[in-house]
Write a protein that holds these residues in place. Structure first.
Motif, PDB file in Angstrom:
ATOM      1  N   TYR A 246       0.858  -1.193   0.000  1.00  0.00           N
ATOM      2  CA  TYR A 246       0.000   0.000   0.000  1.00  0.00           C
ATOM      3  C   TYR A 246       0.894   1.243   0.000  1.00  0.00           C
ATOM      4  CZ  TYR A 246      -3.715  -3.291   1.166  1.00  0.00           C
ATOM      5  OH  TYR A 246      -4.598  -4.350   1.148  1.00  0.00           O
ATOM      6  N   ILE A 376      -5.248   8.886   1.837  1.00  0.00           N
ATOM      7  CA  ILE A 376      -5.518   7.454   2.004  1.00  0.00           C
ATOM      8  C   ILE A 376      -7.016   7.234   2.169  1.00  0.00           C
ATOM      9  CG2 ILE A 376      -5.020   5.413   3.398  1.00  0.00           C
ATOM     10  CD1 ILE A 376      -2.472   6.847   4.346  1.00  0.00           C
ATOM     11  N   LYS A 379     -10.598   2.126   2.358  1.00  0.00           N
ATOM     12  CA  LYS A 379     -10.299   0.784   1.867  1.00  0.00           C
ATOM     13  C   LYS A 379      -8.812   0.470   1.995  1.00  0.00           C
ATOM     14  CE  LYS A 379     -10.555  -2.083  -2.304  1.00  0.00           C
ATOM     15  NZ  LYS A 379     -10.957  -2.120  -3.737  1.00  0.00           N
ATOM     16  N   GLU A 380      -7.965   1.426   1.623  1.00  0.00           N
ATOM     17  CA  GLU A 380      -6.521   1.218   1.725  1.00  0.00           C
ATOM     18  C   GLU A 380      -6.079   1.113   3.179  1.00  0.00           C
ATOM     19  OE1 GLU A 380      -5.540   4.714  -0.671  1.00  0.00           O
ATOM     20  OE2 GLU A 380      -4.271   3.369  -1.870  1.00  0.00           O
TER      21      GLU A 380
END
Length: 402
Positions: A246, A376, A379-380
């Protein structure tokens, strides 16, 4: 020969400093490289050492004064101690000899009484004023019975005896100025809450697999690498792997630009007597577990001794803070800007958990990820935290890079 003692050359990120403590006073003998003064900046405390054997001839910048980079703070006299210092030392030795002679003759030993506060060094006067301690109550261990800052600190640390009588309704207050480091930390934390869209997501991790692995291999690990195997190395390595998956969590915002970092520098928050500091482990993707543990141990020791350097805390792409060290069960960590995320660890607590339809007592830890929602997405953030959870609950995947 008289020479100038100057403040160190401050890094570009540090504008000025404050004289925190003079460890030596004019006339006192000092040795080469002995610490004579501490200068507190927004980030670290810098030590000024004696350039040679000799004495301080004159203090130009007193405690509490602001100093600039490379500014003259004192005059130094190279060579033997001044006549005043030598005379004081001889008098002190004579008093000790007299006390010893009287003791041998059966008389009670002579006890030096602390000098009045007006006769003390500026650092000691300041400490006595700030703590509200009466100089007559402190046993001085310095020359001629003088009180040192350590004497004041030791006296303050002693448990106070309960007074025989107390004034009814007495309400005591003590006002002390913030240190530069504490003020800087306060400014950064306030800015983080005001200038970012901070949000926190939570999860929990079963620590049993790591605890069992650590129990099995900690002795062999320490014997082989000379470092204690803790939990932080697992979290640092798990966070590093999650950051690879990520990239936004490893990025930062610079104006209208997003800066994606192609390296992994993880800061580890450390609590010191002067405030919270965040030394940085560089290139954690290239470090093994022993190197992570050794690095954290070295930083912790430097923080306790007040010897962290500016370069130790510069940069960083992600931060881990462990409130569990102090017993915190759950918290929401504040971003260490310009970073966009911070991971909060907490206390390991045994709790009943449902496992395959059965109730088991497991050592659980709450994890918290605070992140800047401007960059951000939820979901991330959740995916990042779940990745850390999975890697910690199955450490074989972490070690085997699966």
């Amino acid at each position: 020969m008289a020479t100038e003692i100057k403040a160190p050359v401050f890094p570009e990120s540090v504008a000025d400093g404050t004289i925190a403590t003079w460890h030596k006073q004019p006339g006192e003998a000092v040795s080469r490289d002995e610490v004579i003064c501490d200068i507190e900046t927004d980030k670290v405390v810098l030590e000024v050492v004696a350039p040679a054997d000799g004495t301080i001839a004159q203090i130009i910048k007193n405690e509490g004064d602001t100093v600039l980079s490379n500014e003259v703070i004192a005059q130094f006299e190279e060579g033997a101690a001044s006549g005043a210092a030598q005379t004081q030392a001889v008098q002190s030795e004579e008093k000790v000899e007299q006390a010893a002679a009287k003791t041998e003759a059966g008389a009670a030993p002579v006890v030096e009484r602390a000098q009045p506060v007006a006769d003390q060094a500026p650092a000691v006067r300041k400490a006595l004023t700030e703590t509200g301690i009466n100089a007559a109550d402190v046993q001085g261990t310095g020359r001629g019975g003088r009180i040192t800052k350590e004497d004041v600190a030791n006296h303050q640390a002693k448990p106070a005896a309960a007074p025989l009588t107390a004034a009814v309704g007495e309400r005591i207050e003590k006002r002390v100025p913030m240190t530069r480091l504490r003020k800087r930390v306060a400014e950064r934390l306030l800015a983080a809450t005001q200038e970012t869209a901070m949000l926190t997501t939570f999860n929990e991790v079963n620590m049993k697999p790591i605890m069992e692995m650590r129990k099995q291999y900690k002795d062999a690990f320490e014997k082989r690498h000379g470092a204690r195997l803790g939990f932080m190395s697992f979290f640092v390595k798990a966070a590093t792997e999650a950051l690879k998956r990520y990239p936004a969590v490893n990025a930062s915002i610079d104006g209208d630009d997003i800066v994606y970092h192609g390296y992994y520098d993880i800061g580890v928050a450390v609590s010191s007597d002067r405030g919270l500091v965040v030394p940085v482990l560089r290139d954690t993707d290239r470090m093994n577990y022993a190197e992570v543990e050794s690095g954290i141990g070295a930083y912790a020791a430097k923080a306790r001794e007040g010897k962290l350097a500016i370069e130790d805390m510069t940069g960083g792409t992600f931060t881990i803070t462990n409130g569990g060290t102090f017993g915190s069960l759950l918290s929401t960590p504040i971003l260490n800007t310009p970073q966009t995320a911070i991971l909060g660890m907490h206390k390991i607590q045994e709790r009943p958990m449902a496992v395959n339809g059965q109730v088991e007592i497991l050592p659980m830890m709450y994890l918290a990820l605070s992140y800047d929602h401007r960059l951000i997405d939820g979901k991330e953030a959740v995916g990042f935290l779940v990745t850390i959870k999975e890697l910690l609950e199955e450490p074989a995947k972490l070690i085997l890079d699966l």
